[in-house]
Write an enzyme that holds these catalytic residues in place. Sequence first.
Site, PDB file in Angstrom:
ATOM      1  N   LYS A   1       0.872  -1.045  -0.044  1.00 21.56           N
ATOM      2  CA  LYS A   1      -0.037   0.112  -0.035  1.00 21.56           C
ATOM      3  C   LYS A   1       0.757   1.327   0.019  1.00 21.56           C
ATOM      4  CE  LYS A   1      -4.485  -1.145   0.068  1.00 21.56           C
ATOM      5  NZ  LYS A   1      -5.472  -0.697  -0.839  1.00 21.56           N
TER       6      LYS A   1
ATOM      7  N   SER B   1       0.309  -9.987  -0.874  1.00 17.33           N
ATOM      8  CA  SER B   1       0.284  -8.555  -0.562  1.00 17.33           C
ATOM      9  C   SER B   1       0.518  -8.044   0.541  1.00 17.33           C
ATOM     10  CB  SER B   1      -1.156  -8.146  -1.238  1.00 17.33           C
ATOM     11  OG  SER B   1      -2.114  -8.971  -0.854  1.00 17.33           O
TER      12      SER B   1
END
Length: 424
Positions: free
Chosen positions: A68, A319
């Site tokens: 992110k 992720s």
Amino acid sequence: MTPDPVTGETTPRASDVVTLAEIEAAADRLSDVVHRTPLDSSTTIARRSGAARVDLKLENMQRTGSFKIRGAYNAMAQLPSTVKDRGVVASSAGNHAQGVALAGKLLDIDTKIVVPEITPAAKIEATRGYGADVVVEGEIYEDSYEYALDVADDEGREFVHPFDDENVIAGQGTVGLEIIEDTPDVDTVVVSIGGGGLISGIATAVKAFDADVRVVGVQPEGAAHAKPSLEADEIRMLSDIDTVAEGIADARLLEQTFAVVRERVDDVVSVSDTDLAVATTLLAERAKTVVETAGAAPVAALLSGAIDVDGERVAAVVSGGNVNLTDHGELTRLGLQHLGRYVDARLELDGWPTALGAVTETVEEHGAELDGVERVGRSAEGRPNRVPVEVGLEGSGPDHLGTVLDALDDVDGVSVVAHTLGDE
């Protein structure tokens, strides 16, 4: 008045949302900010999935523990100075929160983050550690999102969207650039989908390199909104979310991610929470990496057979790795149970606590591990003159654990009255 639905006819073209040039510009902007995360091969996952090779793109080793920071920094670095001075606000289930908070610290921008109640405490504390003001508001992400928009209006802050922003998408797309540079002969790239920002960026980068590379999205069954939206060619929003993968517990795609996903993503599959627990377990045990359930979704799809990758070279994007350690421990135990390598058993002992020593010796003699013993209350079906206990046993597989249970049942003063081996 109900707004008109967002359909394939009303969305922009994918090329109007994000391009390879914008992703390459983001890569330059991020070159001194983010880590170039490793692409680590897993023979275990390749063997279990039938792939010729599986490479794990370990974004759980990224700054803030997830991808992110890429999108957040790329978007915030391009804000005009007058906007930066007013500060930003974001909504997040945790990882975008940390990305925005760190980007704010690096760029000297005041940040306020709104998170839903399901956000793990570890993610909240980490976000505060980067200097952000964190507000817990709403049962699910959509509630936090609406509250953050109100904050933006009331306080004059710039809202940094977690996924439906062209600069955020371009930043996330740098993951795809790195995959292609490290493994140019990749056949399939597998990516989690929450709101769709990560897969939109990755698909753009990958398809610009080779349109034949397959890009597959993965969602938990309890938050599987993308497939129905693609099939209807219209954004569909879920009314209920029910999944252990809070990092991708979004209710819908939005206009820009829908536009890119419908053009550049080849397929979307879903996995169960049990599949996620198994993937999380094997990643910890065999890949030696701690992964949150949202990050484990691509591996879950490979292990469960949701994607046919027979003979292919695959890149699976891991992720994120921001976990609550207690939850992670419970999930890995559940994963071991579904792999047939862990069993909860209820025993009745005659001659407490002497018989407990016999239980310990028997388990050790048969090469298994005793994972806790708890004395429990007597049940109406049990024998009043015996002491009930619950134990956890870890072994190499169901046959091994079955042998251990049989051996325990043969011990004088010990009876196995119930167990979970073979149960779903």
